[in-house]
Design a protein around this motif. Structure first.
Motif, PDB file in Angstrom:
ATOM      1  N   GLN A 153       0.820  -1.204   0.000  1.00 51.29           N
ATOM      2  CA  GLN A 153       0.000   0.000   0.000  1.00 51.29           C
ATOM      3  C   GLN A 153       0.862   1.266   0.000  1.00 51.29           C
ATOM      4  OE1 GLN A 153      -2.587  -1.624   3.388  1.00 51.29           O
ATOM      5  NE2 GLN A 153      -4.093  -0.499   2.147  1.00 51.29           N
ATOM      6  N   VAL A 154       1.971   1.142  -0.676  1.00 44.82           N
ATOM      7  CA  VAL A 154       2.931   2.232  -0.851  1.00 44.82           C
ATOM      8  C   VAL A 154       3.487   2.106  -2.268  1.00 44.82           C
ATOM      9  CG1 VAL A 154       5.150   3.206  -0.090  1.00 44.82           C
ATOM     10  CG2 VAL A 154       3.565   2.278   1.592  1.00 44.82           C
ATOM     11  N   LYS A 155       3.789   3.236  -2.893  1.00 49.02           N
ATOM     12  CA  LYS A 155       4.399   3.216  -4.215  1.00 49.02           C
ATOM     13  C   LYS A 155       5.914   3.300  -4.085  1.00 49.02           C
ATOM     14  CE  LYS A 155       0.451   5.715  -6.164  1.00 49.02           C
ATOM     15  NZ  LYS A 155       0.002   7.002  -6.764  1.00 49.02           N
ATOM     16  N   ILE A 173       0.674  13.382   4.825  1.00 54.27           N
ATOM     17  CA  ILE A 173       1.136  12.053   4.423  1.00 54.27           C
ATOM     18  C   ILE A 173       1.364  11.942   2.911  1.00 54.27           C
ATOM     19  CG2 ILE A 173       0.548   9.587   4.392  1.00 54.27           C
ATOM     20  CD1 ILE A 173      -0.856  10.002   7.058  1.00 54.27           C
ATOM     21  N   PRO A 174       0.496  12.513   2.048  1.00 54.44           N
ATOM     22  CA  PRO A 174       0.745  12.390   0.601  1.00 54.44           C
ATOM     23  C   PRO A 174       2.086  12.971   0.150  1.00 54.44           C
ATOM     24  CG  PRO A 174      -1.521  13.076   0.997  1.00 54.44           C
ATOM     25  CD  PRO A 174      -0.810  13.145   2.316  1.00 54.44           C
ATOM     26  N   ALA A 220      18.618  12.244  -8.425  1.00 52.64           N
ATOM     27  CA  ALA A 220      17.651  11.149  -8.605  1.00 52.64           C
ATOM     28  C   ALA A 220      17.571  10.313  -7.341  1.00 52.64           C
ATOM     29  CB  ALA A 220      18.048  10.281  -9.798  1.00 52.64           C
ATOM     30  N   VAL A 221      16.413   9.705  -7.156  1.00 56.00           N
ATOM     31  CA  VAL A 221      16.208   8.829  -6.007  1.00 56.00           C
ATOM     32  C   VAL A 221      15.100   7.843  -6.360  1.00 56.00           C
ATOM     33  CG1 VAL A 221      14.518  10.392  -4.938  1.00 56.00           C
ATOM     34  CG2 VAL A 221      15.744   8.767  -3.525  1.00 56.00           C
ATOM     35  N   VAL A 222      15.244   6.626  -5.878  1.00 56.81           N
ATOM     36  CA  VAL A 222      14.123   5.677  -5.887  1.00 56.81           C
ATOM     37  C   VAL A 222      13.498   5.776  -4.506  1.00 56.81           C
ATOM     38  CG1 VAL A 222      13.423   3.278  -6.084  1.00 56.81           C
ATOM     39  CG2 VAL A 222      15.226   4.170  -7.582  1.00 56.81           C
ATOM     40  N   HIS A 223      12.246   6.246  -4.449  1.00 56.20           N
ATOM     41  CA  HIS A 223      11.664   6.555  -3.149  1.00 56.20           C
ATOM     42  C   HIS A 223      10.377   5.774  -2.909  1.00 56.20           C
ATOM     43  CE1 HIS A 223       8.729   9.863  -4.734  1.00 56.20           C
ATOM     44  NE2 HIS A 223       9.147   9.157  -5.748  1.00 56.20           N
ATOM     45  N   ALA A 224      10.080   5.606  -1.625  1.00 59.76           N
ATOM     46  CA  ALA A 224       8.806   5.031  -1.204  1.00 59.76           C
ATOM     47  C   ALA A 224       7.873   6.195  -0.869  1.00 59.76           C
ATOM     48  CB  ALA A 224       8.997   4.117  -0.003  1.00 59.76           C
ATOM     49  N   HIS A 225       6.711   6.219  -1.477  1.00 60.00           N
ATOM     50  CA  HIS A 225       5.803   7.360  -1.294  1.00 60.00           C
ATOM     51  C   HIS A 225       4.366   6.879  -1.513  1.00 60.00           C
ATOM     52  CE1 HIS A 225       5.147   7.997  -5.741  1.00 60.00           C
ATOM     53  NE2 HIS A 225       6.210   7.227  -5.745  1.00 60.00           N
ATOM     54  N   GLY A 226       3.437   7.812  -1.357  1.00 62.73           N
ATOM     55  CA  GLY A 226       2.035   7.441  -1.503  1.00 62.73           C
ATOM     56  C   GLY A 226       1.570   6.495  -0.413  1.00 62.73           C
ATOM     57  N   PHE A 227       1.991   6.782   0.825  1.00 62.24           N
ATOM     58  CA  PHE A 227       1.634   5.914   1.952  1.00 62.24           C
ATOM     59  C   PHE A 227       0.123   5.954   2.191  1.00 62.24           C
ATOM     60  CE2 PHE A 227       6.102   6.495   2.607  1.00 62.24           C
ATOM     61  CZ  PHE A 227       6.543   5.330   3.232  1.00 62.24           C
ATOM     62  N   GLU A 228      -0.491   4.792   2.246  1.00 62.68           N
ATOM     63  CA  GLU A 228      -1.908   4.668   2.588  1.00 62.68           C
ATOM     64  C   GLU A 228      -2.021   4.117   4.010  1.00 62.68           C
ATOM     65  OE1 GLU A 228      -3.959   2.364  -0.316  1.00 62.68           O
ATOM     66  OE2 GLU A 228      -3.029   3.403  -2.016  1.00 62.68           O
ATOM     67  N   LYS A 229      -3.226   4.147   4.554  1.00 59.03           N
ATOM     68  CA  LYS A 229      -3.444   3.630   5.890  1.00 59.03           C
ATOM     69  C   LYS A 229      -3.046   2.153   5.936  1.00 59.03           C
ATOM     70  CE  LYS A 229      -6.906   3.256   9.563  1.00 59.03           C
ATOM     71  NZ  LYS A 229      -8.319   3.514   9.966  1.00 59.03           N
ATOM     72  N   GLY A 230      -2.151   1.832   6.854  1.00 56.20           N
ATOM     73  CA  GLY A 230      -1.675   0.450   6.967  1.00 56.20           C
ATOM     74  C   GLY A 230      -0.522   0.132   6.038  1.00 56.20           C
ATOM     75  N   GLY A 231      -0.173   1.048   5.140  1.00 55.05           N
ATOM     76  CA  GLY A 231       0.916   0.800   4.202  1.00 55.05           C
ATOM     77  C   GLY A 231       2.275   0.951   4.857  1.00 55.05           C
ATOM     78  N   ASN A 232       3.256   0.232   4.340  1.00 58.33           N
ATOM     79  CA  ASN A 232       4.598   0.338   4.898  1.00 58.33           C
ATOM     80  C   ASN A 232       5.643  -0.087   3.878  1.00 58.33           C
ATOM     81  OD1 ASN A 232       5.556  -2.622   5.471  1.00 58.33           O
ATOM     82  ND2 ASN A 232       3.433  -2.541   6.207  1.00 58.33           N
ATOM     83  N   ALA A 233       6.862   0.341   4.133  1.00 55.08           N
ATOM     84  CA  ALA A 233       8.028  -0.104   3.380  1.00 55.08           C
ATOM     85  C   ALA A 233       8.864  -0.946   4.327  1.00 55.08           C
ATOM     86  CB  ALA A 233       8.833   1.097   2.877  1.00 55.08           C
ATOM     87  N   SER A 234       9.110  -2.207   3.986  1.00 57.13           N
ATOM     88  CA  SER A 234       9.775  -3.123   4.909  1.00 57.13           C
ATOM     89  C   SER A 234      11.064  -3.672   4.302  1.00 57.13           C
ATOM     90  CB  SER A 234       8.844  -4.274   5.291  1.00 57.13           C
ATOM     91  OG  SER A 234       8.499  -5.041   4.162  1.00 57.13           O
TER      92      SER A 234
END
Length: 597
Positions: free
Chosen positions: A480-482, A583-584, A497-511
């Protein structure tokens, strides 16, 4: 014979006797060292190289951006324009009209250009070939072109062809030689992309006019009139039709069967992949590829740009490219008078001195079996030999090599051509190397590890017990993250440049899966961007959870979150999520773990 003369003769005889006995062993040792170092690349002259060998095994090259724009140095009518100098004519920079720009040729008199000096700089730097701009987007030919009189011989008071001189200098130095050619954009020739849409008589001009009258003839010139070349580096294909690109590629291969064509040709028709400007990859890439970078921020000379990469930074970026399996081409931007900025020369030479001491690390080597950098440095490989390049020397005297599952035969700390054996121990698949308290090298020290067979490594990210470990979000699993690549400019043409984790939704995570060798307390920080104050939560699956509010930045600053405890050695899943604030806007680049003593 006098006593003094007799004594002198005896001494000379002893020296010669020793030399007779020692020279064969020295010669044998040198022969073994040359074999180890990949002698065929270290001493290889360009004319003896196979097709693509200098690219694939040399791993290091010089890019040169030099043209009419170098005369301006990013200053027009007393105003400085900040950004990459070769775009100064473009409306996004100074917006110089075509006729006014063409008049600059009458002032271009680069009497300080020295082709042999440039070849010497490249050779001293450890580079294996030079690629220089034959024609950039401004359309000015830096050689004697018969297809257009807007060239350095016909349009300037200098009246010389520097490409002839540089091609000769490279051959004399044993270096390869190649050309950059902007095949799609041409801002001064009728019909070129970004250029006038009418000719000198006011008649409509199309891209076909440019392609047939200028582009194809000039590509033919640079591939037939300058001897053997290593590659042609096309750039910015834009919406150029595939059949046009194919025609140029075929022409290069016909005229120069040994030459490669860059990945920027377009439509996947190049012979290898070219990454984005100034992009150093973080994970191994398969196949033949290159990264192109600059010694400062601008490709072409800019009078104000004194932000030079240090010798250590050059080596870090070079070894990162080689360690990911690729080639590094580093640019210089000569001034309008043809001279090379002295600070660029010095930083390249200083890095080159290190390379000449440790050529086995750079040439004819393969990618690291860890697939990414390690907290203390990076690794290159030749068959069953690993070269550990230590940029951050461990103060504890112990270097940790995680999850190497191949038996070690020997390990040596290299000091130039000397080597000191070092002790290794294995602790739960981690190799621990005992080192002296002081690093033998200022820039990077090298440990040579010889294995009993092909290296088998689990490339999972592991927390170094000595120093901070940065784990990029690029390697995270997301739910639930892009996770996408993001590019932006700090100044015009200065790409980040960066490869990033974004667009966090409720319950979303980067692990991330993390291997912990030494349990205990670790301070956790996050590198992120966003708007306003954000609340981040970091948690260990089945373990501690921490959260904190910190301010944001647009360009990825690092903020502390808190301490966590890993109660025992082993594998853990650690996740990060943005839970409050804007959060967005949250964009996560990396998680940092610093062991707390």
């Amino acid at each position: 014979m006098k006593a003094s003369n007799m004594k002198f003769s005896v001494v000379i005889g002893l020296i010669l006797g020793i030399a007779i006995n020692v020279i064969p062993s020295i010669a044998h040792a040198q022969e073994s060292m040359d074999k180890l170092w990949g002698d065929r690349v270290v001493k290889l002259r360009a004319e003896n190289a196979e097709r693509g060998q200098l690219f694939d095994e040399g791993n290091y090259a010089m890019f040169v951006h030099w043209g009419l724009y170098s005369l301006l140095g990013n200053e027009v009518d007393g105003k400085t324009y900040y950004g990459i100098g070769e775009w100064i004519m473009n409306p996004r920079m100074a917006g110089i009209p075509v006729e006014k720009y063409k008049q600059l040729a009458g002032q271009f008199n680069p009497t300080n250009f020295d082709a042999k000096a440039i070849a010497r700089i490249a050779k001293d730097a450890g580079m294996k070939y030079i690629v220089i701009t034959a024609k950039h987007h401004d359309g000015f030919a830096m050689y004697h072109s018969k297809a257009c009189d807007f060239n350095i011989v016909d349009a300037t008071p200098w009246k010389k062809d520097p490409m002839k001189e540089l091609a000769t200098a490279c051959r004399e130095a044993g270096l390869g030689f190649g050309f950059y050619y902007s095949h799609n954009q041409d801002w001064t020739f009728p019909g070129g992309n970004g250029g006038p849409n009418t000719d000198d008589q006011g008649n409509p001009a199309t891209f076909d006019d440019y392609f047939e009258k200028k582009c194809v003839p000039q590509v033919n010139e640079i591939t037939t009139e300058y001897g053997p070349i290593e590659l042609v580096w096309f750039d910015t294909p834009g919406n150029m039709p595939k059949e046009y690109v194919q025609q140029l590629v075929d022409l290069v291969h016909k005229n120069q069967p040994r030459a490669l064509v860059s990945g920027r040709a377009g439509h996947g028709l190049g012979d290898y992949q070219t990454l984005g400007d100034m992009e150093i990859p973080h994970e191994n890439i398969e196949g033949m590829w290159e990264s192109v970078d600059t010694t400062n921020d601008s490709w072409a000379y800019a009078w104000y740009d004194e932000y030079w990469k240090s010798p250590k930074e050059i080596l870090e970026r070079l070894i990162a490219c080689v360690g990911r399996g690729g080639t590094y081409m580093l640019n210089i931007g000569p001034k309008g008078d043809g001279s090379v900025p002295q600070r660029a020369v010095q930083t390249l030479t200083d890095a080159g001195e290190w390379i000449h001491r440790y050529p086995q690390v750079i040439y004819n080597t393969d990618a690291s079996p860890w697939h990414h950098t390690l907290p203390w440095g990076d690794v290159t490989r030749k068959d069953n030999t690993l070269f550990l390049c230590v940029f951050d020397w461990p103060s504890s005297g112990k270097l940790y090599l995680p999850n190497l599952n191949t038996k070690i035969q020997s390990a040596k700390l290299l000091i130039g051509q000397d080597a000191i054996p070092v002790t290794t121990n294995v602790e739960r698949n981690w190799v621990v190397i005992d080192l002296p308290p002081q690093a033998p090298e200022k820039l990077a020290s090298v440990i040579q590890v010889t294995l009993g067979s092909e290296p088998i490594v689990d490339p999972v990210w592991a927390l170094d017990p000595n120093m901070e470990t940065e784990v990029l979000a690029e390697f995270a699993e997301v739910e639930q993250v892009k996770k996408t690549r993001k590019r932006w400019m700090e100044k015009f043409g200065e790409w980040k440049a960066v490869v990033h984790a974004h667009g966090f939704e409720k319950g979303g995570n980067a692990s991330l899966e993390i291997d912990v060798h030494e349990p205990g307390e670790y301070n956790v920080s996050l590198t992120y961007a966003g708007t306003g104050r954000l609340v981040w939560k970091v948690e260990i699956e089945g373990g501690e959870k921490i959260q904190n509010q910190q301010n944001s930045s647009h360009n990825y600053q690092t903020f502390p979150i808190g301490w966590v405890n890993f109660p025992k050695a082993g594998r853990y899943t650690v996740s990060a999520k943005c839970i409050d604030g804007d959060i967005p806007s949250a964009s996560l680049k990396a998680i940092h773990f610093e062991p707390m003593e």
